[in-house]
Design a protein around this motif. Sequence first.
Motif, PDB file in Angstrom:
ATOM      1  N   PRO A 208       0.833  -1.207   0.000  1.00 15.04           N
ATOM      2  CA  PRO A 208       0.000   0.000   0.000  1.00 15.04           C
ATOM      3  C   PRO A 208       0.870   1.260   0.000  1.00 15.04           C
ATOM      4  O   PRO A 208       1.955   1.269   0.590  1.00 15.04           O
ATOM      5  N   PHE A 209       0.404   2.308  -0.660  1.00 10.31           N
ATOM      6  CA  PHE A 209       1.180   3.546  -0.702  1.00 10.31           C
ATOM      7  C   PHE A 209       0.267   4.745  -0.933  1.00 10.31           C
ATOM      8  O   PHE A 209      -0.882   4.610  -1.359  1.00 10.31           O
ATOM      9  N   PHE A 210       0.814   5.921  -0.639  1.00 10.72           N
ATOM     10  CA  PHE A 210       0.183   7.198  -0.949  1.00 10.72           C
ATOM     11  C   PHE A 210       1.111   7.996  -1.862  1.00 10.72           C
ATOM     12  O   PHE A 210       2.326   8.002  -1.655  1.00 10.72           O
ATOM     13  N   ILE A 211       0.531   8.686  -2.832  1.00  7.68           N
ATOM     14  CA  ILE A 211       1.266   9.661  -3.643  1.00  7.68           C
ATOM     15  C   ILE A 211       0.820  11.035  -3.171  1.00  7.68           C
ATOM     16  O   ILE A 211      -0.359  11.391  -3.292  1.00  7.68           O
ATOM     17  N   TRP A 212       1.750  11.826  -2.635  1.00  5.68           N
ATOM     18  CA  TRP A 212       1.399  13.100  -2.016  1.00  5.68           C
ATOM     19  C   TRP A 212       1.510  14.245  -3.004  1.00  5.68           C
ATOM     20  O   TRP A 212       2.527  14.402  -3.689  1.00  5.68           O
ATOM     21  N   PHE A 213       0.463  15.074  -3.070  1.00  2.36           N
ATOM     22  CA  PHE A 213       0.416  16.196  -3.995  1.00  2.36           C
ATOM     23  C   PHE A 213       0.600  17.544  -3.305  1.00  2.36           C
ATOM     24  O   PHE A 213       1.080  18.497  -3.918  1.00  2.36           O
ATOM     25  N   TYR A 214       0.206  17.602  -2.045  1.00  2.00           N
ATOM     26  CA  TYR A 214       0.311  18.873  -1.318  1.00  2.00           C
ATOM     27  C   TYR A 214       0.406  18.575   0.173  1.00  2.00           C
ATOM     28  O   TYR A 214      -0.354  17.758   0.702  1.00  2.00           O
ATOM     29  N   ILE A 215       1.351  19.245   0.842  1.00  2.00           N
ATOM     30  CA  ILE A 215       1.462  19.149   2.299  1.00  2.00           C
ATOM     31  C   ILE A 215       1.951  20.493   2.829  1.00  2.00           C
ATOM     32  O   ILE A 215       2.981  21.003   2.372  1.00  2.00           O
ATOM     33  N   ASP A 216       1.198  21.076   3.758  1.00  2.00           N
ATOM     34  CA  ASP A 216       1.710  22.211   4.520  1.00  2.00           C
ATOM     35  C   ASP A 216       1.500  21.907   6.005  1.00  2.00           C
ATOM     36  O   ASP A 216       1.227  20.770   6.368  1.00  2.00           O
TER      37      ASP A 216
END
Length: 240
Positions: A208-216
């Motif tokens: 399982p994985f996440f692809i991150w597009f935005y993090i603040d």
Amino acid sequence: MALSSSQAFLRPSNFPLQIPTHAKAINFNPPRFPRARTRAAALEGNDQSATATPLLAQEPLLSREVEESVKVLKNAAKTRKVAAEEILSALSVLENAKLDPSGFLETLGGTESPGRTWMLIFTSGKKLKGGRYFPITAVQRFDAAGKRIENGVYFGPIGALTFEGRLSWNKRILAFVFESIRIKIGSLKPLEISLGQKDDREPSTKDPFFIWFYIDEELAVARGKSGGTAFWCRCRRVMS
């Protein structure tokens, strides 16, 4: 785990989306927009030459679009009253912005264990086909220093279900493997069960994985392996 009180302060409508007072401050660099595609020069204060292309000349427009999309999602986290269609549109903008992910992991998981915690607010279907606010309290803890992840679902005084394991990071992809599950019912002592995944193998995109597009410091947006996109808001840690 004092679940009855925890759930109250974890509600986004009651939590002002500010850095918790106990969180360690870090030097955080805001996301940078790639120059050729997302109008970085206007954001970074770089001088533009007289030969700038029409695409670069439109740089402030896209940066405003990203900023407005972030505002929409933060308002949705606070109020849970923003329409799903508006949220899906904002998620689409952030997915396509191609932001620089170099500071993402530190912002997501902090610089010291036990890391940072984030409440799941909204999930969409594959390719942003429909979506809804997540109906129960779900909190993820990401520990960048310890390379650990915890995923918990909380049911007030009834109990909680949490999974814990290890993570890896590659560019903007966070892969993970859960090693154990903890079951908590009322005031009884938690029951912990091993999932038989305690080896030295680093999690990969086979897991399982996440692809991150935005993090603040307040908001995080990612797509899961199944293709659905979700966003989280920063919250205080649930203590067990």
